[in-house]
Motif scaffolding. Sequence first.
Motif, short mmCIF file in Angstrom:
data_model
loop_
_atom_site.label_atom_id
_atom_site.label_comp_id
_atom_site.label_asym_id
_atom_site.label_seq_id
_atom_site.Cartn_x
_atom_site.Cartn_y
_atom_site.Cartn_z
N THR A 83 33.54 29.47 32.42
CA THR A 83 34.60 30.38 31.99
C THR A 83 34.27 31.81 32.36
O THR A 83 35.12 32.56 32.84
N ALA A 84 33.01 32.20 32.14
CA ALA A 84 32.58 33.56 32.47
C ALA A 84 32.68 33.81 33.97
O ALA A 84 33.10 34.89 34.41
N THR A 85 32.31 32.81 34.78
CA THR A 85 32.38 32.94 36.23
C THR A 85 33.81 33.11 36.70
O THR A 85 34.11 33.94 37.58
N LEU A 86 34.72 32.34 36.11
CA LEU A 86 36.13 32.44 36.48
C LEU A 86 36.67 33.84 36.20
O LEU A 86 37.41 34.41 37.00
N LEU A 87 36.28 34.41 35.07
CA LEU A 87 36.73 35.75 34.72
C LEU A 87 36.06 36.81 35.59
O LEU A 87 36.62 37.90 35.79
N GLY A 88 34.86 36.51 36.09
CA GLY A 88 34.13 37.51 36.86
C GLY A 88 34.43 37.51 38.35
O GLY A 88 33.90 38.36 39.08
N VAL A 89 35.29 36.60 38.81
CA VAL A 89 35.60 36.54 40.24
C VAL A 89 36.19 37.85 40.73
O VAL A 89 35.94 38.29 41.86
N ARG A 90 36.98 38.51 39.88
CA ARG A 90 37.63 39.76 40.30
C ARG A 90 36.60 40.82 40.70
O ARG A 90 36.87 41.65 41.57
N ASN A 91 35.41 40.79 40.08
CA ASN A 91 34.39 41.78 40.43
C ASN A 91 33.92 41.61 41.87
O ASN A 91 33.59 42.59 42.54
N SER A 92 33.90 40.37 42.35
CA SER A 92 33.53 40.13 43.74
C SER A 92 34.56 40.76 44.68
O SER A 92 34.21 41.34 45.72
N LEU A 93 35.82 40.66 44.31
CA LEU A 93 36.87 41.27 45.12
C LEU A 93 36.75 42.80 45.11
O LEU A 93 36.96 43.45 46.14
N TYR A 94 36.41 43.35 43.94
CA TYR A 94 36.18 44.80 43.88
C TYR A 94 35.04 45.19 44.82
O TYR A 94 35.11 46.20 45.52
N GLY A 95 33.98 44.37 44.81
CA GLY A 95 32.82 44.67 45.64
C GLY A 95 33.16 44.70 47.13
O GLY A 95 32.70 45.57 47.87
N LEU A 96 33.99 43.75 47.56
CA LEU A 96 34.41 43.73 48.96
C LEU A 96 35.19 44.99 49.31
O LEU A 96 35.05 45.55 50.41
N ASN A 97 36.00 45.45 48.38
CA ASN A 97 36.80 46.65 48.61
C ASN A 97 35.95 47.91 48.65
O ASN A 97 36.25 48.86 49.38
#
Length: 235
Positions: A83-97
């Motif tokens: 559950t925590a990983t699913l919620l944290g996916v957005r941070n990976s997208l921020y990192g790419l940006n």
Amino acid sequence: MSTTDTIADRSWSRARTAVLRDAVGVGVAVGALGLSFGALSVLAGFSVAQTSALSLLMFSGASQFAVIGVMGAGGGALTGAATATLLGVRNSLYGLNLASLLRLHGARRLVGAHLVLDESSAMATARSDPREARLAFWATGISVFVLWNIATLAGALGAHVLPDPEALGLDVAAPAAFVALLLPRLRGRRLWALAVAAAVIALIMVPLLPAGIPVLVAGLTAIVAAFTARRAGDR
């Protein structure tokens, strides 16, 4: 020093002061939520040390609330982590940006990745000047990290010494925190409909599945629906 250099230095000084002031303000606002996390974590059965470790090492508010919520309700560690990983996916997208803006290497890249948050990303991308954007990212990330961890420890210690912390109504703080994180992102009827549908699915699944699994099912359903709508829109 030329007049042009003097004006540029003064302009940068004013911009830097404004960025640092905003960063501290964001840190204080987000840090206050850390009090609730610390207290709720202890109520869920985590020790003060475990609670502080979650904030120091995971350092992702929504994901941390997910872990203690799932495990406090009787779910397993794997379910909480998923559950925590699913919620944290957005941070990976921020990192790419942010990668092209920050241009970090080595140890600085690891530290920077740890500070990629909703708040630090928003503060950085809101500025057109690259130097201001980098300062905003680092200042906001450090401010939130320090104040969040201080507040987490204070909340955990407070709940640990209270005879009946549940009497304060802290059990509703985690759902309220999720709602507070979600509402600003619901722009448009389609997103509202998707959020309501996911919530209904989660409620239906609660009596049928183990603790934590309904949230995963609802989240995955929302992701599938979003991708389906995106592909239909492209066509």
